[in-house]
Scaffold this motif. Structure first.
Motif, mmCIF file in Angstrom:
data_model
loop_
_atom_site.group_PDB
_atom_site.id
_atom_site.type_symbol
_atom_site.label_atom_id
_atom_site.label_comp_id
_atom_site.label_asym_id
_atom_site.label_seq_id
_atom_site.Cartn_x
_atom_site.Cartn_y
_atom_site.Cartn_z
ATOM 1 N N ALA A 160 19.317 33.757 19.345
ATOM 2 C CA ALA A 160 19.336 34.660 18.192
ATOM 3 C C ALA A 160 18.838 36.052 18.586
ATOM 4 C CB ALA A 160 18.487 34.081 17.067
ATOM 5 N N SER A 161 18.983 36.377 19.877
ATOM 6 C CA SER A 161 18.465 37.654 20.388
ATOM 7 C C SER A 161 19.185 38.849 19.778
ATOM 8 C CB SER A 161 18.620 37.702 21.911
ATOM 9 O OG SER A 161 17.943 36.633 22.517
ATOM 10 N N THR A 162 18.418 39.919 19.595
ATOM 11 C CA THR A 162 18.970 41.177 19.097
ATOM 12 C C THR A 162 18.466 42.319 19.967
ATOM 13 O OG1 THR A 162 17.106 41.623 17.626
ATOM 14 C CG2 THR A 162 18.908 40.279 16.730
ATOM 15 N N TRP B 134 13.012 40.714 24.826
ATOM 16 C CA TRP B 134 12.595 39.310 24.700
ATOM 17 C C TRP B 134 13.691 38.506 24.030
ATOM 18 C CZ3 TRP B 134 8.349 37.409 26.975
ATOM 19 C CH2 TRP B 134 7.376 38.323 27.394
ATOM 20 N N GLN B 135 13.936 37.330 24.562
ATOM 21 C CA GLN B 135 14.910 36.440 23.958
ATOM 22 C C GLN B 135 14.319 35.831 22.697
ATOM 23 O OE1 GLN B 135 16.390 33.420 26.595
ATOM 24 N NE2 GLN B 135 17.880 32.656 25.118
ATOM 25 N N GLU B 136 15.147 35.709 21.673
ATOM 26 C CA GLU B 136 14.749 35.078 20.424
ATOM 27 C C GLU B 136 15.629 33.855 20.207
ATOM 28 O OE1 GLU B 136 15.171 38.158 17.508
ATOM 29 O OE2 GLU B 136 13.646 39.405 18.448
ATOM 30 N N ASN B 137 15.037 32.761 19.741
ATOM 31 C CA ASN B 137 15.771 31.510 19.594
ATOM 32 C C ASN B 137 15.560 30.878 18.226
ATOM 33 O OD1 ASN B 137 16.776 31.221 22.390
ATOM 34 N ND2 ASN B 137 14.592 31.211 22.856
#
Length: 131
Positions: free
Chosen positions: A38-40, A46-49
């Motif tokens: 769910a990265s933006t 930073w990667q978002e998950n």
């Protein structure tokens, strides 16, 4: 409260008779979830998950006994590609239950030890926690 693994049991339900059959030496309840990216651009590198689809399964092993009704039920379901309902019960009465397919059912014949079986069940649908 710590719980000894010897007090945790895996059961397989016989859907025709309604009887519960069970018994094993060791078992593992596997639970996992897919990871969705769910990265933006606003994540500052930073990667978002997010959690995606969940899955579960049971791995168990036991001593093979030729007249064991539970093993006969498992083997019949495996040979006929039928699903089974399995549950794990803790000493407190808490149960983790669901429908599953048998994905692995090897028999082991060690030269100098007891004949044993292993069992891998893969959940088909939800794992339900209850008492």
């Amino acid at each position: 409260m710590a719980i000894s693994g010897v007090k945790v049991k895996v059961f397989i339900k016989d859907l025709e008779t309604g009887k519960v059959l069970g018994g094993q030496r060791g078992a593992t309840l596997n639970r996992s979830a897919e990871v969705l990216d769910a990265s933006t651009k606003d994540g500052n590198g930073w990667q978002e998950n997010e959690a995606g689809l969940k899955s579960w399964g049971i791995d168990a092993d036991g001593v093979f006994v030729e007249s064991d009704m539970a093993y006969d039920l498992l083997e019949s379901a495996y040979l006929n590609s039928q699903k089974v309902v399995a549950y794990i019960e803790l000493p407190t009465g808490t149960k983790y239950e669901g429908e599953c397919v048998i994905t692995d059912l090897p028999l082991e014949f060690p030269y100098d030890d007891l004949m044993t079986y292993s069992l891998s069940l893969t959940g088909s649908g939800a794992l339900v926690k209850g008492v």
